[in-house]
Design a protein around this motif. Sequence first.
Motif, PDB file in Angstrom:
ATOM      1  N   UNK A 232       0.387  -1.583  -0.093  1.00  0.00           N
ATOM      2  CA  UNK A 232      -0.405  -0.353   0.125  1.00  0.00           C
ATOM      3  C   UNK A 232       1.115   2.091  -0.270  1.00  0.00           C
ATOM      4  N   UNK A 233       1.926   1.156   0.913  1.00  0.00           N
ATOM      5  CA  UNK A 233       3.194   2.279   0.795  1.00  0.00           C
ATOM      6  C   UNK A 233       3.452   2.764  -0.517  1.00  0.00           C
ATOM      7  N   UNK A 234       3.883   1.149  -1.410  1.00  0.00           N
ATOM      8  CA  UNK A 234       4.520   1.466  -2.327  1.00  0.00           C
ATOM      9  C   UNK A 234       3.904   1.968  -4.197  1.00  0.00           C
ATOM     10  N   UNK A 235       2.155   1.573  -3.277  1.00  0.00           N
ATOM     11  CA  UNK A 235       1.641   2.078  -5.013  1.00  0.00           C
ATOM     12  C   UNK A 235       1.039   3.738  -4.220  1.00  0.00           C
ATOM     13  N   UNK A 236       1.378   4.217  -2.871  1.00  0.00           N
ATOM     14  CA  UNK A 236       1.081   5.354  -3.376  1.00  0.00           C
ATOM     15  C   UNK A 236       2.304   6.614  -4.412  1.00  0.00           C
ATOM     16  N   UNK A 237       3.282   5.883  -3.156  1.00  0.00           N
ATOM     17  CA  UNK A 237       4.304   6.591  -4.075  1.00  0.00           C
ATOM     18  C   UNK A 237       4.599   6.438  -5.983  1.00  0.00           C
ATOM     19  N   UNK A 238       4.084   5.584  -5.757  1.00  0.00           N
ATOM     20  CA  UNK A 238       3.911   4.820  -7.233  1.00  0.00           C
ATOM     21  C   UNK A 238       3.154   5.723  -8.005  1.00  0.00           C
ATOM     22  N   UNK A 239       2.458   6.014  -7.733  1.00  0.00           N
ATOM     23  CA  UNK A 239       1.237   7.125  -7.716  1.00  0.00           C
ATOM     24  C   UNK A 239       1.330   8.295  -7.796  1.00  0.00           C
ATOM     25  N   UNK A 240       2.385   8.438  -7.341  1.00  0.00           N
ATOM     26  CA  UNK A 240       2.764  10.033  -6.757  1.00  0.00           C
ATOM     27  C   UNK A 240       4.210  10.218  -8.127  1.00  0.00           C
ATOM     28  N   UNK A 241       4.533   9.681  -8.523  1.00  0.00           N
ATOM     29  CA  UNK A 241       5.883   9.055  -9.740  1.00  0.00           C
ATOM     30  C   UNK A 241       6.878   8.800  -9.580  1.00  0.00           C
ATOM     31  N   UNK A 242       6.790   7.987  -7.931  1.00  0.00           N
ATOM     32  CA  UNK A 242       7.637   7.543  -6.970  1.00  0.00           C
ATOM     33  C   UNK A 242       9.431   7.512  -7.591  1.00  0.00           C
ATOM     34  N   UNK A 243      10.241   8.378  -7.015  1.00  0.00           N
ATOM     35  CA  UNK A 243      11.459   8.289  -6.500  1.00  0.00           C
ATOM     36  C   UNK A 243      11.633   8.919  -5.051  1.00  0.00           C
ATOM     37  N   UNK A 244      13.815   8.901  -5.416  1.00  0.00           N
ATOM     38  CA  UNK A 244      13.955   9.872  -4.514  1.00  0.00           C
ATOM     39  C   UNK A 244      13.788  11.425  -4.064  1.00  0.00           C
ATOM     40  N   UNK A 245      13.439  11.373  -5.415  1.00  0.00           N
ATOM     41  CA  UNK A 245      13.133  13.122  -5.211  1.00  0.00           C
ATOM     42  C   UNK A 245      11.348  13.950  -5.399  1.00  0.00           C
ATOM     43  N   UNK A 246      11.019  12.863  -5.233  1.00  0.00           N
ATOM     44  CA  UNK A 246       9.658  13.090  -3.951  1.00  0.00           C
ATOM     45  C   UNK A 246       9.777  12.788  -2.884  1.00  0.00           C
ATOM     46  N   UNK A 247       9.207  14.547  -2.121  1.00  0.00           N
ATOM     47  CA  UNK A 247       9.070  14.536  -0.732  1.00  0.00           C
ATOM     48  C   UNK A 247       8.074  13.791  -0.228  1.00  0.00           C
ATOM     49  N   UNK A 280      -9.128   4.307   5.684  1.00  0.00           N
ATOM     50  CA  UNK A 280      -8.961   3.225   5.979  1.00  0.00           C
ATOM     51  C   UNK A 280      -9.835   2.078   5.100  1.00  0.00           C
ATOM     52  N   UNK A 281      -9.329   0.773   5.189  1.00  0.00           N
ATOM     53  CA  UNK A 281     -10.105  -0.326   4.249  1.00  0.00           C
ATOM     54  C   UNK A 281      -9.569  -1.496   4.575  1.00  0.00           C
ATOM     55  N   UNK A 282     -10.687  -2.685   4.341  1.00  0.00           N
ATOM     56  CA  UNK A 282     -10.649  -3.869   4.524  1.00  0.00           C
ATOM     57  C   UNK A 282      -9.533  -3.983   3.405  1.00  0.00           C
ATOM     58  N   UNK A 283      -8.252  -4.582   3.861  1.00  0.00           N
ATOM     59  CA  UNK A 283      -7.034  -5.497   2.921  1.00  0.00           C
ATOM     60  C   UNK A 283      -7.020  -6.806   3.048  1.00  0.00           C
ATOM     61  N   UNK A 290      -2.556  -2.387  -2.567  1.00  0.00           N
ATOM     62  CA  UNK A 290      -1.176  -1.529  -3.849  1.00  0.00           C
ATOM     63  C   UNK A 290      -2.957  -0.051  -4.500  1.00  0.00           C
ATOM     64  N   UNK A 291      -4.497  -0.833  -4.561  1.00  0.00           N
ATOM     65  CA  UNK A 291      -6.039  -0.545  -4.608  1.00  0.00           C
ATOM     66  C   UNK A 291      -5.649   0.683  -4.455  1.00  0.00           C
ATOM     67  N   UNK A 292      -5.658   0.821  -2.223  1.00  0.00           N
ATOM     68  CA  UNK A 292      -5.589   1.962  -1.245  1.00  0.00           C
ATOM     69  C   UNK A 292      -4.445   2.648  -1.575  1.00  0.00           C
ATOM     70  N   UNK A 293      -3.548   2.338  -1.897  1.00  0.00           N
ATOM     71  CA  UNK A 293      -2.293   2.961  -2.142  1.00  0.00           C
ATOM     72  C   UNK A 293      -2.240   3.913  -3.045  1.00  0.00           C
ATOM     73  N   UNK A 294      -2.561   3.635  -4.459  1.00  0.00           N
ATOM     74  CA  UNK A 294      -3.640   4.879  -5.484  1.00  0.00           C
ATOM     75  C   UNK A 294      -4.918   5.498  -4.975  1.00  0.00           C
ATOM     76  N   UNK A 295      -5.332   5.113  -4.395  1.00  0.00           N
ATOM     77  CA  UNK A 295      -6.276   5.893  -3.793  1.00  0.00           C
ATOM     78  C   UNK A 295      -6.034   6.679  -3.292  1.00  0.00           C
ATOM     79  N   UNK A 296      -5.109   6.671  -2.187  1.00  0.00           N
ATOM     80  CA  UNK A 296      -3.977   7.623  -1.357  1.00  0.00           C
ATOM     81  C   UNK A 296      -3.474   8.872  -2.679  1.00  0.00           C
ATOM     82  N   UNK A 297      -3.169   8.207  -3.014  1.00  0.00           N
ATOM     83  CA  UNK A 297      -2.163   9.409  -4.023  1.00  0.00           C
ATOM     84  C   UNK A 297      -3.235  10.068  -4.673  1.00  0.00           C
ATOM     85  N   UNK A 298      -4.359   9.713  -5.208  1.00  0.00           N
ATOM     86  CA  UNK A 298      -5.306  10.550  -5.885  1.00  0.00           C
ATOM     87  C   UNK A 298      -5.540  11.503  -5.295  1.00  0.00           C
TER      88      UNK A 298
END
Length: 310
Positions: A232-247, A280-283, A290-298
């Motif tokens: 879930x955490x990594x999906x947030x990062x992916x949804x935000x264009x994740x690399x270490x140049x993202x704060x 919060x979501x049932x996972x 992954x879907x929850x993380x992408x929703x958080x990025x949005x």
Amino acid sequence: MHPSLKNTPLVIATRESRLALWQAEHVQALLRQRGLSVELLGMTTKGDQILDRTLSKVGGKGLFVKELEVALEEGRAHIAVHSLKDVPMELPAGFALACVMEREDPRDAFVSPHYASLAQLPQGAVVGTSSLRRQVLLHALRPDLKIVPLRGNLDTRLRKLDEGQYDAIVLAAAGLKRLKMDERIRSIFAPEEMLPAAGQGALGIEIRSDREDLRLALQSLVDMPTWLRVTAERAVSRGMGGSCSVPLAAYATLEGDTLFIRAAWGDPDGQLPLVRAEQRAVVTTLAQADAVGLAIAQALQAAGAQVHRH
């Protein structure tokens, strides 16, 4: 067990920093307990060699992973053990994350020879970190501090602190604990104050994706609650264009089947306020996590966070 794993030693590709070697030796010991013969292949990566510039300027997280992947590709090694925080959000074609292990403390540690906590630092004190995430979160807690880049492995960072180049530095608690250096931790940031990075404190094992035998051999090391959280955490990062140049910070906890995820995005230029989102979501599956993380990025983007474009 696959017959090829019975007769030839399994080779782990690893960076040669003290922490990377601890991680590889930890996996080696666990696999040996399970009857496998395991050797280490120590390597120096680009991320270890380039120390005069911040990571986001020289190519991001993949710097610590690339050479290890080449060793897997060429068959010189079978698996690579990574701190998940260093693993790019999208693995190159032909590679897969076969296993995520039980998580060590995911929080950040405050380290200082003279001050017991962030609150005790005097006005304008110098704090070292090379993480954009820590930089924006520190700035939100204490806008008066002078935040200065700090690269190098754990020992190098601590040496620079002890030489007086910084009043304090912020490090992952997990690394200090793994190397039995807990005594250097003056205080630990609650996630509410300093939200951890995606995957912080968790180890992942990478293989070539066609090695189903290795994936099966590693199943007994999998910690599913950790894998769901970091997915879930990594999906947030992916949804935000994740690399270490993202704060970006993303941190999930799991109680029963309920995943609680929080994320924060900060403006590296300090012009925009910190943006936060939580859910919060049932996972019960990696796909749901992954879907929850992408929703958080949005949700972060809807609140004004900016996606990093490569």
